[in-house]
Write a protein that holds these residues in place. Structure first.
Motif, PDB file in Angstrom:
ATOM      1  N   ASN A  75      -2.560  25.062 133.266  1.00 28.59           N
ATOM      2  CA  ASN A  75      -1.391  24.932 132.390  1.00 28.59           C
ATOM      3  C   ASN A  75      -1.771  25.104 130.921  1.00 28.59           C
ATOM      4  OD1 ASN A  75       0.290  24.443 134.594  1.00 28.59           O
ATOM      5  ND2 ASN A  75       0.075  22.223 134.448  1.00 28.59           N
ATOM      6  N   ASN A  78      -4.039  21.229 138.191  1.00 32.71           N
ATOM      7  CA  ASN A  78      -3.427  22.361 137.491  1.00 32.71           C
ATOM      8  C   ASN A  78      -3.432  22.202 135.969  1.00 32.71           C
ATOM      9  OD1 ASN A  78      -2.638  23.855 139.851  1.00 32.71           O
ATOM     10  ND2 ASN A  78      -1.035  22.339 140.183  1.00 32.71           N
ATOM     11  N   HIS A  79      -4.000  21.117 135.476  1.00 31.58           N
ATOM     12  CA  HIS A  79      -3.906  20.844 134.038  1.00 31.58           C
ATOM     13  C   HIS A  79      -4.583  21.925 133.193  1.00 31.58           C
ATOM     14  CE1 HIS A  79      -3.221  18.426 130.491  1.00 31.58           C
ATOM     15  NE2 HIS A  79      -4.506  18.479 130.173  1.00 31.58           N
ATOM     16  N   GLU A 116       7.804  25.412 129.395  1.00 32.56           N
ATOM     17  CA  GLU A 116       7.437  25.030 130.761  1.00 32.56           C
ATOM     18  C   GLU A 116       6.047  24.409 130.811  1.00 32.56           C
ATOM     19  OE1 GLU A 116       6.394  27.082 135.101  1.00 32.56           O
ATOM     20  OE2 GLU A 116       7.281  28.298 133.500  1.00 32.56           O
ATOM     21  N   TYR A 117       5.059  25.145 130.294  1.00 28.73           N
ATOM     22  CA  TYR A 117       3.686  24.652 130.378  1.00 28.73           C
ATOM     23  C   TYR A 117       3.434  23.520 129.401  1.00 28.73           C
ATOM     24  CZ  TYR A 117       2.825  28.685 133.342  1.00 28.73           C
ATOM     25  OH  TYR A 117       2.872  29.593 134.374  1.00 28.73           O
ATOM     26  N   LYS A 152       4.598  20.301 130.996  1.00 24.84           N
ATOM     27  CA  LYS A 152       3.686  19.918 132.081  1.00 24.84           C
ATOM     28  C   LYS A 152       2.426  19.271 131.508  1.00 24.84           C
ATOM     29  CE  LYS A 152       5.076  23.338 135.555  1.00 24.84           C
ATOM     30  NZ  LYS A 152       4.666  24.537 136.337  1.00 24.84           N
ATOM     31  N   GLN A 204      -2.372  28.867 130.303  1.00 24.26           N
ATOM     32  CA  GLN A 204      -1.120  29.626 130.250  1.00 24.26           C
ATOM     33  C   GLN A 204      -0.354  29.326 128.957  1.00 24.26           C
ATOM     34  OE1 GLN A 204      -0.183  32.020 132.369  1.00 24.26           O
ATOM     35  NE2 GLN A 204      -2.091  31.706 133.489  1.00 24.26           N
ATOM     36  N   TYR A 205      -0.363  28.079 128.551  1.00 25.70           N
ATOM     37  CA  TYR A 205       0.292  27.686 127.296  1.00 25.70           C
ATOM     38  C   TYR A 205      -0.355  28.402 126.114  1.00 25.70           C
ATOM     39  CZ  TYR A 205       1.871  24.714 123.427  1.00 25.70           C
ATOM     40  OH  TYR A 205       2.407  24.263 122.248  1.00 25.70           O
TER      41      TYR A 205
END
Length: 276
Positions: free
Chosen positions: A86, A82-83, A120-121, A124, A89-90
Motif C-alpha cells: 500500500n 499488504n502495508h 484508497e491507499y 488503508k 502504490q501510494y
C-alpha cells in the motif's frame, strides 16, 4: 565472468531464496518463493516478521519524524502483509500526481485518477497504523514493566473524498501537504505527560525500548525474529538485563550484538555466542 550470492531458508515449509546475480558488471536482486520469482520484496513479509533496534534508530527517534514513521511502518508491515505494498502504490501515485501539478497540468480527469489511488491507499495506510497504535496503547497500559508507559496518537486518522483535490493549491503554494507520506506520529510519556521531543535522552531511550517490547509482545506468536544491535549503547545495565530477561521469557529468536561479553550476563547460560 559471473558472480552471484544467495541465501536460502525454509520457513514453516516455505522455501525462500534471495540473492544477487552479477553478470557483465550488472547486479540484479533475485527473490524466489517456493521456486516462484517475485520482484516485490514486501512479499517476504508474509513469511518472515522481523523487527530491529539499533543506536542509529535511538539517535533519530525523538526528533526525526521520517525515521519514527519508518520505524513504525516496519512494525505495521508485520501485522498487515499488504502495508508495504500500500505504501509503494501510494508513493507511485503521489509521484505522478506531484509531477502533473508541477508541470502545470490542470487536467481534472488525469488528476482524479491519481487522487483516487491516493485516497484508497492513503486511508488503508492510516487505518493500519492506527490499528497497531491502538493495540500497542492497550498493551503498554496493561503491561507490568520497568520501562515507561507511552501513548501513540496521530493528527490525521482518515482522508475524505475531496481531500487531495483540496490539497492541490496547498501543494503548489507550499510544496507539501499532510498525507500518509508525511503522517505525524506523536508519542507521549504517560508518567511526565511530555511529548517524546521534550523528554530527556534517558527517557527517550526507555520509551523506545518500551515501544519495541510492546511490538514484540504483540507479534511473539507470529514467527517473529528480532535484531538488536549494540544494546549497551542505549541501555544501562539494569534496563539491559531487564530487556534480555523479557526476551528470554518470551522465547523469541533474537540476534543481539554487544562489544563486551558481560553485556550478556543475564542470558550467558542460555544463549549461543559468536565472536566476530
Amino acid at each position: 565472468k559471473t558472480n552471484s550470492f544467495g541465501v536460502y531458508v525454509n520457513l514453516n515449509g516455505v522455501d525462500i531464496g534471495t540473492g544477487i546475480n552479477s553478470l557483465n558488471g550488472l547486479e540484479q536482486r533475485v527473490i524466489k518463493i517456493d521456486g516462484r520469482v517475485t520482484k516485490d520484496q514486501s512479499e517476504l513479509l508474509k513469511y518472515a516478521k522481523v523487527l530491529w533496534l539499533s543506536p542509529e534508530i535511538e539517535r533519530s527517534f525523538a526528533l526525526d519524524m521520517a525515521s519514527r514513521r519508518k520505524f513504525f511502518d516496519r512494525a505495521t508491515s508485520c501485522f498487515d502483509d499488504n502495508h508495504m505494498l500500500n505504501l509503494n502504490q501510494y508513493n507511485k501515485a503521489l509521484k505522478e500526481w506531484s509531477s502533473l501539478l508541477r508541470s502545470g497540468v490542470n487536467d481534472d480527469t488525469w488528476l482524479k485518477i491519481y487522487e483516487k489511488s491516493l485516497l484508497e491507499y492513503g486511508n488503508k495506510i492510516l487505518a493500519s497504523r492506527k490499528k497497531l497504535a491502538d493495540s500497542m496503547n492497550k498493551d503498554m497500559e496493561q503491561s507490568n514493566t520497568m520501562f515507561p508507559k507511552a501513548r501513540i496518537f496521530f493528527e490525521t486518522e482518515d482522508l475524505d473524498e475531496d481531500y487531495f483535490k483540496m490539497a492541490r493549491d496547498e501543494f503548489l503554494n507550499k510544496g507539501s501537504f499532510e498525507g500518509a507520506h508525511n503522517h505525524k506520529i506523536h508519542i507521549k510519556d504517560l508518567k511526565t505527560g511530555n511529548l517524546i521531543e521534550k523528554c530527556s535522552t534517558g527517557e527517550v531511550k526507555s520509551s523506545l525500548v518500551a515501544i519495541f517490547l510492546s511490538q514484540t509482545r504483540l507479534l511473539k506468536n507470529k514467527g517473529l525474529i528480532l535484531l538488536l544491535d549494540d544494546i549497551s549503547a542505549y541501555l544501562d545495565k539494569q534496563r539491559r538485563d531487564y530487556l534480555l530477561k523479557e526476551l528470554k521469557n518470551m522465547r523469541i529468536q533474537s540476534f543481539i550484538t554487544g562489544v563486551e561479553p558481560n553485556v550478556f550476563d543475564e542470558i550467558k547460560n542460555e544463549a549461543e555466542f559468536f565472536t566476530i
